[in-house]
Write an enzyme that holds these catalytic residues in place. Sequence first.
Site, PDB file in Angstrom:
ATOM      1  N   HIS A 269       0.943  -1.086  -0.130  1.00 49.72           N
ATOM      2  CA  HIS A 269       0.036   0.044   0.063  1.00 49.72           C
ATOM      3  C   HIS A 269       0.955   1.367   0.126  1.00 49.72           C
ATOM      4  CE1 HIS A 269      -3.599   1.953   0.186  1.00 49.72           C
ATOM      5  NE2 HIS A 269      -4.463   1.568   0.973  1.00 49.72           N
TER       6      HIS A 269
ATOM      7  N   ASP B 200      -2.244   2.419  -4.701  1.00 47.80           N
ATOM      8  CA  ASP B 200      -3.410   2.716  -3.759  1.00 47.80           C
ATOM      9  C   ASP B 200      -4.631   1.679  -4.100  1.00 47.80           C
ATOM     10  OD1 ASP B 200      -2.453   5.052  -2.980  1.00 47.80           O
ATOM     11  OD2 ASP B 200      -2.892   6.150  -4.968  1.00 47.80           O
TER      12      ASP B 200
END
Length: 424
Positions: free
Chosen positions: A395, A399
């Site tokens: 992450h 995204d």
Amino acid sequence: MTTDVKVPTLGESITEATLGQWLKKPGEAVKADEPIASLETDKVAVEVPSPVDGVIGTLVVQEGDTVEVGALIATIEAGGGTSAGQVATGTGTEPRAKAEETVPPPAAEAPKPGTQATAAAYGNHEADPQSGQTLPMSPSVRRAVAEHGLDPAGLSGTGPGGRLTKEDVVKAAQSRPAPAPAAAAATPAAGARREERQRMSRLRKTVASRLKEAQNTAAMLTTFNDVDMSAVMEARAKYKDLFEKKHNVRLGFMGFFVKAACQALRDVPSVNAFIEGDDIVYHDYADISVAVSAPNGLVVPVIRDAHTMSVATIEKTIGDFGKRAKDGTLKMDEMKGGTFTISNGGVFGSLMSTPIINPPQSAVLGLHRIEERPVVRNGQVVVKPMMYLALSYDHRLIDGREAVTFLVALKNAIEDPTRLLIDL
């Protein structure tokens, strides 16, 4: 004349290995380029060939020892050597007749093939039924022989030089006739407990270290989707015979998923990127790492430039990797690199999982088993062959929107394979 045997160069960034097994004993004759030892590296097993013709002299290290590249592990003496049936002494050999003078007669008749025996009755070696020679057995083979109560002298080996493999022992045990009812008395008592301690292989230690490193470093998250496999299964059923006849390889599902993944990676380039320090490294190519099963654990060879390949070429490459992984003949260079990984747990029956990223990659796709489930189509509940998809990603770089977009693009390509042909 004495020739030193040293640990060969094992590949870029690999400086040491573990001596897994000696394939020759002191005093045995050996030909140039004949394997004399097996090394376990962080990724694959590597055989050490003899540099010259001669006789095995001194074994400098023992099985299980860690050795560095260039380290001396054995010596080879000039001469004709002996067969494995002769007795080795130091770096030379004694004729069999002379050795027998110092060996007392056996106290009892040796077990016959097919009777129960333990590996301890044969030391670390098996008898070659054709030549009468003894061949070394690896620890895992000795353990399997003991567990199944088999006589190694009566088994046929498919390994290098006719040696037994663990698969040979398991296969022989499965084909053995069921024991007579009287044998039930020899079974362990109810509630008996036992445990076994086994040294962790170098490959397993490396896998453990890298997976833990991925958890500690990456901000991992997993997103899921499901895919209707009807279209791909219909295409496979319709064309599999023609495909195999033309390309000499079976048409599987991985070819479709690799092609679909390459297309989705082009549309969402961050999933195909690395974090390197303070930089993000993007790739205009797709080197797909494919997890395949090997005797010592999971290995991940790389399909180079998969984005340029046809489905047939991808299937051939994966088939070749799978075969050579079982044989232990994958090369170091074939395990290096990779920009994205696909792991198919469905072949083992997995319904859903959260795969772990293979550093320095930023994402891994997990495939799972296909099963019929009720789904709604045009207001009607119908039964479809469905598969869960899982994308684990870093992450820090990817995204949630990009991860979901990637999975949706992959899902669309699998549910409508025509997209792969017209580049949609």
